[in-house]
Design a protein around this motif. Structure first.
Motif: not given
Length: 357
Positions: A83-84, A258-263, A266-270
């Motif tokens: 990501q960033a 949204g635009r930077a979701a990654h599996p 931690i912040n993008s997943t369940a």
């Protein structure tokens, strides 16, 4: 453009025993990548024996016979190198630096037998471990190494530079002081002494439960106190936000979900942070030793619309004389994660060029 140097040659140029360089397979980066920038997967070990996973970005026209400056990059808190941090590293490589974006311990592809635990000390150590790796590459000038922290890893980058004199310059973007944020702060209001005691009791209970059951228990890295009760939730975000969600939550959701979701983020997943994550941040103040930076240069980048702006301003006011604060007009906190028209890459490059001579 020069022909890509082989992975084998790059690996031979490293003199760390516990380090490896492999091809970047199964590329899952969520930003626009530049095919002119050769990128490899690297692994190196911190002094606690944890293997750190990173991506190494090599400058255009890279030659193993040259000596380059290097920048080690990580953040935000709960994000991954795809990501960033990877985006920033790629831009620095385009400018001529060897740049290494890495996942902190216990997160992403990095090691650690427990997962998704945040640690101010170990995350700080990870920056120095990345410097270990970079400074032991034949094509890196060990006297020209800088560090860059984004959002919640900014405090760790500064703290690492306070003690690790191999880091000649440190820059941070969209800074969050996670020590202050976790131990004192929730939505702009600070814990009362009574609320702090409630949170400490909650954390002690969660530690005891994890020790008793032998299992990790997910929870919030920042805890609210509502009507005399500690509130923890997992995961970071629901599948959909309620219509009345506050603007800051909407902003983070738009990036991570949204635009930077990654599996693996931690912040993008369940998934969620381990419930004991706040423990270390209650024990340690990341900015305690900022005066130890001395005259080494510090650059802080924030946005004039960033809710986090005050973190950068507080650190700027506390730091020594060799410092600069850039406030980007019209930029929110997460604009500085990935919006090319808002991130002042030219200023960042000028800062490192000047201070890694």
């Amino acid at each position: 453009m020069a022909s890509p140097i082989s992975v084998q040659d790059i690996a031979k140029a490293s003199h760390m025993v516990h380090a490896s360089v492999q091809p970047l397979d199964n590329d899952t980066r969520v930003f626009k990548t530049d095919s002119a920038i050769q990128t490899e997967t690297v692994r190196f070990r911190n002094r606690y024996g944890i293997d750190i996973a990173g991506h190494m970005y090599l400058p255009k026209g890279f030659s193993s016979d040259k000596h380059y400056g290097a920048i080690v990059v990580s953040g935000p808190f709960g994000a991954v190198k795809e990501q960033a941090s990877g985006l920033y590293a790629q831009e620095l490589a385009k400018h001529g630096y060897v740049a290494i974006a890495f996942d902190p311990s216990f997160t992403g592809e990095s090691g650690g037998t427990v997962r998704n635990v945040g640690s101010p000390e170990i995350f700080t150590e990870d920056f120095s471990a990345a410097v270990d790796f970079a400074s032991n590459l034949d094509f890196v000038d060990p006297n020209k190494i800088g560090a860059l922290g984004i959002c919640g890893l900014s405090g760790m980058a500064i703290t690492a530079a306070s003690n690790d004199v191999r880091i000649k310059a440190v820059a941070v973007s969209a800074m969050y002081d996670m020590g202050k944020s976790i131990s004192d702060h929730y939505k702009g209001s600070y814990y009362t002494p009574e609320e702090r005691e409630l949170v400490k009791k909650y954390l002690a209970h969660m530690r005891n439960e994890e020790a008793r059951t032998g299992k990790q228990i997910p929870g919030s890295h920042e805890l609210a106190v509502v009507d005399g009760k500690v509130v923890s939730s997992a995961p970071m975000f629901p599948k959909t936000l309620p219509a009345d969600a506050d603007p800051v939550t909407k902003e983070f959701f738009a990036y991570y979900a949204g635009r930077a979701a990654h599996p693996r983020a931690i912040n993008s997943t369940a998934s969620a942070w381990d419930s004991t994550t706040p423990y270390g941040f209650f024990n340690f103040s990341l900015m305690e030793n900022i005066k130890e930076l001395g005259d080494r240069p510090l650059l802080l980048i924030t946005g004039d619309k960033a809710h986090s702006r005050y973190f950068s301003e507080d650190v700027y006011n506390a730091a020594g004389p060799n410092k600069e604060l850039i406030v980007v007009p019209g930029a929110t906190h997460t604009d500085l994660y990935d919006q090319y028209d808002k991130i002042p890459f030219a200023k960042l490059e000028q800062f490192f060029d000047k201070n890694l001579k």
